[in-house]
Structures are given as structure tokens and as C-alpha cells.
Design a protein around this motif. Sequence first.
Motif, PDB file in Angstrom:
ATOM      1  N   MET A 211       0.837  -1.204   0.000  1.00  0.00           N
ATOM      2  CA  MET A 211       0.000   0.000   0.000  1.00  0.00           C
ATOM      3  C   MET A 211       0.866   1.246   0.000  1.00  0.00           C
TER       4      MET A 211
ATOM      5  N   ALA B 295      -2.375  17.653 -32.208  1.00  0.00           N
ATOM      6  CA  ALA B 295      -2.709  16.382 -31.563  1.00  0.00           C
ATOM      7  C   ALA B 295      -1.518  15.865 -30.766  1.00  0.00           C
ATOM      8  N   PHE B 296      -0.309  16.038 -31.330  1.00  0.00           N
ATOM      9  CA  PHE B 296       0.883  15.581 -30.607  1.00  0.00           C
ATOM     10  C   PHE B 296       1.087  16.389 -29.324  1.00  0.00           C
TER      11      PHE B 296
ATOM     12  N   GLU C  28      -1.081  18.102 -27.678  1.00  0.00           N
ATOM     13  CA  GLU C  28      -2.160  17.802 -26.765  1.00  0.00           C
ATOM     14  C   GLU C  28      -1.954  16.435 -26.119  1.00  0.00           C
ATOM     15  N   GLY C  29      -1.426  15.507 -26.886  1.00  0.00           N
ATOM     16  CA  GLY C  29      -1.175  14.165 -26.367  1.00  0.00           C
ATOM     17  C   GLY C  29      -0.229  14.213 -25.177  1.00  0.00           C
TER      18      GLY C  29
ATOM     19  N   LEU D  69      -1.927  15.651 -22.262  1.00  0.00           N
ATOM     20  CA  LEU D  69      -2.875  14.700 -21.673  1.00  0.00           C
ATOM     21  C   LEU D  69      -2.169  13.639 -20.839  1.00  0.00           C
ATOM     22  N   PHE D  70      -0.954  13.270 -21.269  1.00  0.00           N
ATOM     23  CA  PHE D  70      -0.168  12.365 -20.420  1.00  0.00           C
ATOM     24  C   PHE D  70      -0.030  12.980 -19.033  1.00  0.00           C
TER      25      PHE D  70
ATOM     26  N   VAL E 200      -3.241  12.956 -17.115  1.00  0.00           N
ATOM     27  CA  VAL E 200      -3.594  11.620 -16.623  1.00  0.00           C
ATOM     28  C   VAL E 200      -2.757  11.262 -15.409  1.00  0.00           C
TER      29      VAL E 200
ATOM     30  N   LEU F 281      -4.125  13.042 -12.525  1.00  0.00           N
ATOM     31  CA  LEU F 281      -5.357  12.374 -12.108  1.00  0.00           C
ATOM     32  C   LEU F 281      -5.016  11.157 -11.236  1.00  0.00           C
ATOM     33  N   LEU F 282      -3.983  10.433 -11.698  1.00  0.00           N
ATOM     34  CA  LEU F 282      -3.527   9.246 -10.953  1.00  0.00           C
ATOM     35  C   LEU F 282      -3.110   9.634  -9.548  1.00  0.00           C
TER      36      LEU F 282
ATOM     37  N   LEU G 262      -6.029  10.494  -7.419  1.00  0.00           N
ATOM     38  CA  LEU G 262      -6.924   9.379  -7.095  1.00  0.00           C
ATOM     39  C   LEU G 262      -6.269   8.354  -6.188  1.00  0.00           C
ATOM     40  N   LEU G 263      -4.958   8.233  -6.265  1.00  0.00           N
ATOM     41  CA  LEU G 263      -4.293   7.191  -5.481  1.00  0.00           C
ATOM     42  C   LEU G 263      -4.334   7.506  -3.997  1.00  0.00           C
TER      43      LEU G 263
END
Lengths: 170, 396, 82
Positions: free
Chosen positions: C1, C63-64, C66-67, C70-71, C74, C77-78, C81-82
Motif C-alpha cells: 500500500m 494532436a501531438f 495535446e497528447g 494529456l499524459f 492523466v 489524475l492518478l 486518485l491514489l
Amino acid sequence: MEIILPKFGLFFWTVVIFLTFFLILRKVAWKPILRALQEREQEIEARLQAAAEAQKKMEQITQQNEKMLQEALLAKEKILKEAQELKAQIENQARQEARLLAEKMRKETLQEVEQIKKSLKDEIKKEVVEMSFYVAEKILSRELRNKKTHDSYVEALISDLQLNPKRVTG
Amino acid sequence: MYSWIQRLYIFLLLVITSFPLKASDDTNSEKFDISATLFHHVLETHDWHVADIPLGGGEYLSITIPLPWLVYNPQKKTIDFFFLLGHSEKEKNQIAQQKGYVLHHEKLYIRNENVLSPDGKPLPEFEKEVEKIGAVWKPKKGSHRVIEQDGTLIALSDELIDLSPSKTVLHMLLVGILLLIIFSKIAKEYQINKDKPPKGLQSMFEPVIIFIRDEVAKPNLGNRYEAFLPYLLTLFFFIWFSNLLGLLPLSSNIMGNISVTAALATLSLILTNINGSKDYWKHIFWFPGVSLPMKFLMLPVELIGIITKPFSLMIRLFANISAGHFMVLSLISLIFLIGKNGTSAGGTIGGILLAIPFTLFIYCLEFLVAILQAYIFTLLTCVFIGQAMASHEEHH
Amino acid sequence: MLPETVVLGEMAIDKMGAAIGAGLAALAAGIGIGRLAAASVESIARQPEASADVRGAMILMAAFVEGVALFGEVICLLIALL
């Protein structure tokens, strides 16, 4: 956390559903649609090409027609000219012929007149001769009582006649 | 007659105003839990929750379409198919327990009997772990942990493979059927309408199909584009329709599931690599035009590159669509936050006045994002395949 | 944990970090896409006949960018949330 972890079940179903619908759609929809689109494009292209060709041909025909018209006009003029020439020729000929005919007629007339003159002359001569004879008879009948003179005279007459015929006829 | 823009506005208004109804699922609790509401709407669920109709006195009639569970149990080596019918997780769990499973936070686990002795006590080797709630251990297979349910400790094993056709799967199927109906109809129209200008659906989708063919496939794939075109078209329309369906209320967020985008990205990865030319593999394993140590240095970079490209595809689509859903749901949750979960009328009205214009704006943006992300996914797949197929010149 | 959330007064510092990270990722993506858009619009203005090509390249590059952003998002976000 759960949101970022791929789940096998959903992954599996996605692959299955996507591939299934891909295969069905490819057969049922995409291939006929793409073929129809391609066919239509080719047809449009072919028709455009045909239209361009037809226009070209049309232009050619128009040109040809114009050329033919020009030629026809030229021919017409030529024919007219020829006709005029012919007319003139014919007229000329006719005139000439008429002249010739007139000449001939005049000649003939002259000949006839001449003949008539001749015949008239002959007749007059005859008449004159007859009258001369008559006169001569009259004279002779009175003169011939005297035989001698008579003979001499006749002789003289005859010789005179033979020697100078012109005087008689003239 | 309304103009199309008026119709769009009315449609959007209807769509948006129906959302608060949906968010009212969670009004039972005293405090409004944004996080729980958001994740409940975004994650895949095993039932299709249509609406809760208030009956008065805090009672609700919940209209829910139950969806089946389909699980593979590696311990018993069986595939189980069953419905868990019930209004609450507790009721559902009771049915699950009868079948040897445990439902915990909308996830199904095997009730781990292996760690228990016949009298129900944990085996000595697991004794230590089983006594502590939340303990996780990994004996041989799978991951095991202990939870408390109904006052008793239960050991769970997540060895189970969940193949359930969840709400997301159902909606994906719906999208597929929708695609099939629309495009087979269009295909038929092409047969009927031969030598005629397109009309109706045909004229609606023809420009899109031609766009994909001429702007996406042809420039990137060269003369081999025809073989990939059906795949690209399916991909584009599948993503687009999924995104649009996801914008409707009562539907699920299909492309906002990382499993779904991972599957599509995996297919792109496979398609890219099976079409790799000799030069493509040469660039990966023996990078031309650099010195020998550099060649060894480039190898791991290029190998990682194989994975990162579809990985970015996966993340991009997932994050974009999820972000849109989060935005819309957050804005709508504002109504319940400001309105103190419906107890404050003024706050609710204020929240509505605040949230509706923002939601409308985000919604319009989402309609754009729906087609843009479908386009980008298709285009990038196409670019990757094209790059893999191309024979590079040696100047790199 | 994972270790339990570090609490600073009333705030959870990991969530703060995630929020700052998300903001920074959005900022960086904004700068990147802004520069990209500026350059694209400029080149379209200079060469309007190439606008279709420029637009295509712009979308691809956006798009690149933005990609990558977005990484970042994310990962934030991880963390949150963890």
C-alpha cells in the motif's frame, strides 16, 4: 484509479465488436459504397472527356461547314460567272448567226433581185426583140416590096446583130 | 418550421436539461458527493440505470435495465452467466454469494475459500493477513485481499476474469448496429440511385467518406490506400458515433473507457507492425546513418517508440472524451453543490443559471471534439501505417 | 500500500501537487498550441493556396502537443486518485 486501468473484459469485447462490425461493414457497406463512388467518378471523368471530345468534333464540323459554305459560295459565283459567260457567248453567237442569216438573206434577196432583173431584162429584151420584130416587120413589110433592098438590109441586120450583140442587149 | 440552428439549440437544451434528472440519482445522501457521482457516470457499470422517479417521502422508483454477468472462474475452470437482480449492492451481493462470488464496489470477486479451513477459520499460513481489513497479499495466483462485509471478514481473490457485457459493451453494440443500419442503407441507395445525385443520408455521409479517402488515406498510404480504407472508415465512424452517443443522456461514455481506446490502439499497433516494410524494421533494429554506439543507443528508443505511438492514441482519445464528460458532469454537479442538494431553492436556481450556459458551451465543444478526436485517431493510425510502409531514403 | 495521504493543516499536499501539475500541463499545452496556431495562421496568410496542407499539419501537430499534455493530466489524475 479504476478509471486508468484497462479491464480485460471490456478490452476483449471492444476487439470482438469492432472487428465483427468491421468485417460486416466492409462486406455490406464500404465495398459497395466505395465501388459506387469510384464508378461514378470514372463515369464523370469519362463523360467529361466525351463531352470535350464532342465539343472538339462539333468545332471540327462547324469549321467544315463553314469551309463547305465558303466553297459553295465560290462555286455559285463561278457558276454564275460561267452562266453569264455562256449567256454572252450565246448572245454573241445568236447575233452572229442572225447577222449571217441576214447577210445570207440579203445575198439571196440580191440574187433573186438580180435574177428578177435578169429575167426582167430578158423579158424586156424579148419584148424589145418582139417589138423590134414588129417594128421591123412593119418596116420590112413596106420595104420588102423592093426585093433587093430587102435582102441587103436583112443581111446587114444579121451581120450587125452578130457583130455587136452588146448593142442589142444593152 | 425551425431552422437547423434552432433545432440544434432545442435539442441541446433538451439534452442538457435532462441531465440534472440523471444526476439526481445521488440525492438520497445528505451531502452531495461530486467524486462519486462523476465516477458513477463515467465508469462502466453492470446495469443500465435509466432514471429514478421520486415517489415522495424520500422513496424512489429506480428504473434500471439489468445486464448479465459473464465471468470465467479459473479456480473451478467454469464460465458463469447470471443476472444479479436487486435494488442495492447488498441485495445483489446476496445473490452473488450464493454462486460463490462477492460483489464489492461494483466489482465481482471470487470468495476465496482456499485460504479458509473447513470450519471457516483462516488457514495458518494466511492467518496473519486475513485478520487485517484491507490486507493484500499475492500467494501464487492472483491478488488476494480482505474486506469486511456485514460484520464478517471475507478473503477475496481477483483471479476471476470478468467478460460481462456491461453497459459500455451494450452501447458499443448499439453503435455497431446503428452503423450497420445507416451504411447498409446508404450502400443500397447507391444501387438504387445509380447515375443520380446523392440524397438524404447518402449526401450527408458521402462527403465524410470522400474526405477520409482523399484527405486521410490517399496522402498517407499512397497507392495501397484501398486495402486500408474499410478499416479506416469503420474506425472513424465507430469512434465518431460512439462519441456522439456518449453525449446523449442515459447512454454511456464509450470512448472514455481506457479499455476501449486501448483495444483500438492495440489494433492500430498490430496493423502498423504487420505492414512494416524492411526499412521500418531496419530503422528500429539497426538505425542507419549513425555511429555504432549510437545504433545500440537508438535500439531501445526505437523499440519504446513502437509502443508510445499507439499509447498516445489510447491516452488522447480516452482523456479527451473523459475530460468532456467530467466537465459536463462537474458543471451540472454545481447545481447540487450550490443548491445544497436541492434543499436551497435560491441556490438551485442560481446554480442552474450558472451551470446551463457553461454546460451548453462545453456541449457544443464536445460535439466538435467528438468528430475531431475520431478524425485524429484515424489520421494518426493512417500516418503510423504509412510511415511503417514507406521505404525511407538513407538520409536519416 | 502507498503511504497514507500527507495532511498539511486541512489540505492534502498530494492533491495540491496534482492540481498544480494539471494546471502546468494545461499551461504548457496552451503555450504549445498557441505558438503552433500562430505560426500556422501566419503561414496561411502568407500562402493562402497552401492552407489545406497547413491546416492538416497543424491538426496533426496539435494532436501531438495535446497528447503530451494529456499524459501529464492523466498522471495528475492518478496522483489525485491514489
